[in-house]
Design a protein around this motif. Structure first.
Motif, PDB file in Angstrom:
ATOM      1  N   PRO A 165      -4.910   0.864  -1.675  1.00 21.80           N
ATOM      2  CA  PRO A 165      -4.746   2.317  -1.540  1.00 21.80           C
ATOM      3  C   PRO A 165      -5.173   2.850  -0.169  1.00 21.80           C
ATOM      4  CG  PRO A 165      -6.601   1.797  -2.962  1.00 21.80           C
ATOM      5  CD  PRO A 165      -5.900   0.511  -2.703  1.00 21.80           C
ATOM      6  N   THR A 166      -6.177   2.216   0.444  1.00 23.63           N
ATOM      7  CA  THR A 166      -6.636   2.607   1.786  1.00 23.63           C
ATOM      8  C   THR A 166      -6.676   1.341   2.643  1.00 23.63           C
ATOM      9  OG1 THR A 166      -8.938   2.383   1.039  1.00 23.63           O
ATOM     10  CG2 THR A 166      -7.972   4.597   0.996  1.00 23.63           C
ATOM     11  N   PRO A 167      -5.533   0.870   3.107  1.00 21.95           N
ATOM     12  CA  PRO A 167      -5.444  -0.458   3.713  1.00 21.95           C
ATOM     13  C   PRO A 167      -6.326  -0.687   4.941  1.00 21.95           C
ATOM     14  CG  PRO A 167      -3.426   0.793   4.034  1.00 21.95           C
ATOM     15  CD  PRO A 167      -4.230   1.537   3.044  1.00 21.95           C
ATOM     16  N   SER A 168      -6.340   0.250   5.878  1.00 21.46           N
ATOM     17  CA  SER A 168      -7.152   0.025   7.082  1.00 21.46           C
ATOM     18  C   SER A 168      -8.641   0.031   6.746  1.00 21.46           C
ATOM     19  CB  SER A 168      -6.847   1.086   8.144  1.00 21.46           C
ATOM     20  OG  SER A 168      -7.085   2.386   7.644  1.00 21.46           O
ATOM     21  N   GLN A 169      -9.028   0.920   5.848  1.00 17.89           N
ATOM     22  CA  GLN A 169     -10.432   0.983   5.445  1.00 17.89           C
ATOM     23  C   GLN A 169     -10.824  -0.275   4.661  1.00 17.89           C
ATOM     24  OE1 GLN A 169     -11.741   5.066   5.282  1.00 17.89           O
ATOM     25  NE2 GLN A 169     -12.431   4.654   3.206  1.00 17.89           N
ATOM     26  N   ASN A 170      -9.929  -0.747   3.795  1.00 16.97           N
ATOM     27  CA  ASN A 170     -10.193  -1.985   3.061  1.00 16.97           C
ATOM     28  C   ASN A 170     -10.408  -3.144   4.026  1.00 16.97           C
ATOM     29  OD1 ASN A 170      -7.770  -1.188   0.450  1.00 16.97           O
ATOM     30  ND2 ASN A 170      -9.902  -0.567   0.671  1.00 16.97           N
ATOM     31  N   LEU A 171      -9.512  -3.272   4.990  1.00 17.26           N
ATOM     32  CA  LEU A 171      -9.581  -4.389   5.933  1.00 17.26           C
ATOM     33  C   LEU A 171     -10.889  -4.358   6.716  1.00 17.26           C
ATOM     34  CD1 LEU A 171      -6.724  -5.634   8.263  1.00 17.26           C
ATOM     35  CD2 LEU A 171      -9.034  -5.384   9.113  1.00 17.26           C
ATOM     36  N   LEU A 172     -11.204  -3.217   7.317  1.00 17.41           N
ATOM     37  CA  LEU A 172     -12.376  -3.135   8.187  1.00 17.41           C
ATOM     38  C   LEU A 172     -13.677  -3.303   7.412  1.00 17.41           C
ATOM     39  CD1 LEU A 172     -11.108  -0.220  10.437  1.00 17.41           C
ATOM     40  CD2 LEU A 172     -11.413  -2.608  11.121  1.00 17.41           C
ATOM     41  N   ASN A 173     -13.753  -2.745   6.202  1.00 17.91           N
ATOM     42  CA  ASN A 173     -14.991  -2.885   5.431  1.00 17.91           C
ATOM     43  C   ASN A 173     -15.144  -4.270   4.814  1.00 17.91           C
ATOM     44  OD1 ASN A 173     -16.628  -0.284   5.319  1.00 17.91           O
ATOM     45  ND2 ASN A 173     -14.557   0.484   4.980  1.00 17.91           N
ATOM     46  N   ASP A 174     -14.055  -5.028   4.723  1.00 15.65           N
ATOM     47  CA  ASP A 174     -14.151  -6.416   4.269  1.00 15.65           C
ATOM     48  C   ASP A 174     -14.641  -7.326   5.386  1.00 15.65           C
ATOM     49  OD1 ASP A 174     -13.363  -5.912   1.702  1.00 15.65           O
ATOM     50  OD2 ASP A 174     -11.265  -6.443   2.007  1.00 15.65           O
ATOM     51  N   VAL A 175     -14.408  -6.919   6.650  1.00 12.06           N
ATOM     52  CA  VAL A 175     -14.711  -7.802   7.781  1.00 12.06           C
ATOM     53  C   VAL A 175     -15.994  -7.425   8.512  1.00 12.06           C
ATOM     54  CG1 VAL A 175     -13.908  -8.533  10.077  1.00 12.06           C
ATOM     55  CG2 VAL A 175     -12.299  -8.428   8.156  1.00 12.06           C
TER      56      VAL A 175
ATOM     57  N   GLU B  94      -1.461 -11.046  -0.513  1.00 12.55           N
ATOM     58  CA  GLU B  94      -1.934 -10.596  -1.828  1.00 12.55           C
ATOM     59  C   GLU B  94      -0.896  -9.756  -2.556  1.00 12.55           C
ATOM     60  OE1 GLU B  94      -6.774 -10.297  -1.132  1.00 12.55           O
ATOM     61  OE2 GLU B  94      -5.509  -8.565  -0.694  1.00 12.55           O
ATOM     62  N   ALA B  95      -0.901  -9.858  -3.870  1.00 11.02           N
ATOM     63  CA  ALA B  95       0.013  -9.039  -4.678  1.00 11.02           C
ATOM     64  C   ALA B  95      -0.587  -7.671  -4.972  1.00 11.02           C
ATOM     65  CB  ALA B  95       0.331  -9.767  -5.985  1.00 11.02           C
ATOM     66  N   ARG B  96      -1.899  -7.524  -4.820  1.00  6.18           N
ATOM     67  CA  ARG B  96      -2.529  -6.270  -5.213  1.00  6.18           C
ATOM     68  C   ARG B  96      -2.217  -5.146  -4.226  1.00  6.18           C
ATOM     69  NH1 ARG B  96      -7.976  -5.071  -3.204  1.00  6.18           N
ATOM     70  NH2 ARG B  96      -8.650  -6.592  -1.637  1.00  6.18           N
ATOM     71  N   PHE B  97      -2.300  -3.939  -4.732  1.00  6.11           N
ATOM     72  CA  PHE B  97      -2.025  -2.722  -3.975  1.00  6.11           C
ATOM     73  C   PHE B  97      -3.295  -2.287  -3.256  1.00  6.11           C
ATOM     74  CE2 PHE B  97      -1.667   1.873  -3.516  1.00  6.11           C
ATOM     75  CZ  PHE B  97      -0.354   2.044  -3.080  1.00  6.11           C
TER      76      PHE B  97
ATOM     77  N   GLY C  53       0.833  -1.197   0.000  1.00 13.01           N
ATOM     78  CA  GLY C  53       0.000   0.000   0.000  1.00 13.01           C
ATOM     79  C   GLY C  53       0.859   1.234   0.000  1.00 13.01           C
ATOM     80  N   PRO C  54       0.280   2.404   0.305  1.00 14.87           N
ATOM     81  CA  PRO C  54       1.054   3.653   0.316  1.00 14.87           C
ATOM     82  C   PRO C  54       2.155   3.606   1.373  1.00 14.87           C
ATOM     83  CG  PRO C  54      -1.319   4.061   0.375  1.00 14.87           C
ATOM     84  CD  PRO C  54      -1.136   2.605   0.611  1.00 14.87           C
ATOM     85  N   SER C  55       2.995   4.631   1.362  1.00 12.01           N
ATOM     86  CA  SER C  55       4.123   4.655   2.290  1.00 12.01           C
ATOM     87  C   SER C  55       3.675   4.660   3.749  1.00 12.01           C
ATOM     88  CB  SER C  55       5.000   5.882   2.021  1.00 12.01           C
ATOM     89  OG  SER C  55       4.238   7.072   2.151  1.00 12.01           O
ATOM     90  N   ALA C  56       2.468   5.156   4.028  1.00 10.73           N
ATOM     91  CA  ALA C  56       1.971   5.235   5.407  1.00 10.73           C
ATOM     92  C   ALA C  56       1.059   4.064   5.759  1.00 10.73           C
ATOM     93  CB  ALA C  56       1.235   6.549   5.622  1.00 10.73           C
ATOM     94  N   THR C  57       1.212   2.932   5.075  1.00  9.68           N
ATOM     95  CA  THR C  57       0.322   1.798   5.300  1.00  9.68           C
ATOM     96  C   THR C  57       0.360   1.304   6.749  1.00  9.68           C
ATOM     97  OG1 THR C  57       0.296   1.003   3.026  1.00  9.68           O
ATOM     98  CG2 THR C  57      -0.055  -0.643   4.727  1.00  9.68           C
TER      99      THR C  57
END
Length: 249
Positions: A160-170, A155-158, A59-63
């Motif tokens: 862009p909003t890692p914490s938001q991706n994780l929480l909204n997936d769960v 995962e190999a995919r990037f 993800g971004p530098s601040a992941t």
């Protein structure tokens, strides 16, 4: 993160050596404690194993910095927990939100509560800049979060909003999420002439951050047309007062 148990309220700052932006000097911490007034401020070192996995997500530098908010879910001390991003300004009382979250948890099943602006076709999607829940979180949720984090690491995919991706997936899958569209505790007024009077928290999401150059912030705001001058004025007033009360050493 702000945490409340009974009448005690404290601010918890998560840090880890692998996340340089989470580290601060003793002078910086003293200034934060001064600004917090009677609010107790403490540091909490994030879990080593989880932080290594945060840093391994593409993800971004601040992941890793972004994913530190997941540490709030692992808080074991009971009470209300509220997460606020650093680019948010509290302009109203959070007491009604605290009461609503604690009351809902007593009456119904555990959920994490978010806040968004109402919009056509709005649905239960969390903007992770603001989160409120009763700690501790359910063990089943923590297992699901850990499993999703492991999946993201592999995962190999990037992301862009890692914490938001994780929480909204769960969270939605387990029925653990409620987003409130009238709380006005996230994002910001949409009209440039709108007052902040009805707002509780405003978010500089997608805008130049208010702690940068005032000229840069003004130019960015005018170019995007997405924030009223009252936001910059509220931040400037708050910043001036804090500089007066807690001067840099």
């Amino acid at each position: 993160m702000r945490r409340r148990s009974g009448l005690a309220c404290s601010a918890v700052l998560y840090w880890h050596p692998l996340v340089p932006d989470s580290m601060m000097t003793a002078a910086q911490l003293d200034r934060i404690k001064c600004a917090a007034g009677q609010l107790h401020v403490s540091l909490a070192r994030a879990d080593d194993g989880r932080v290594r996995r945060y840093a391994a997500v593409r993800g971004p530098s601040a992941t890793a910095q972004s994913l530190l908010r997941v540490e709030t879910l692992h808080e074991q001390r009971g009470g209300l927990a509220i997460w606020l991003d650093a680019d948010m300004l509290v302009v109203g009382s959070l007491r009604p939100i605290a009461h609503a979250v604690l009351r809902a948890t007593r009456q119904w099943r555990w959920q994490l509560h978010g806040s968004q602006l109402a919009a056509p076709g709005a649905y239960n999607y969390l903007n992770a800049g603001f989160m409120a829940f009763r700690a501790p979180a359910p063990a089943a949720l923590l297992r699901a979060v850990d499993a999703q984090l492991d999946k993201m690491v592999g995962e190999a995919r990037f992301h862009p909003t890692p914490s938001q991706n994780l929480l909204n997936d769960v969270l939605p899958l387990g029925g653990w999420l409620t987003v409130h569209y009238r709380w006005k505790a996230n994002y910001r007024p949409q009209a440039t002439n709108e007052s902040l009077a009805r707002w509780r928290v405003v978010h500089w999401q997608g805008l130049p951050k208010p702690w940068g150059s005032p000229i840069q912030f003004d130019q960015g705001r005018k170019q995007q047309g997405m924030a009223p001058p009252s936001m910059g004025e509220a931040w400037a007033a708050e910043h001036a007062e804090l500089r007066r009360q807690c001067p840099a050493q």
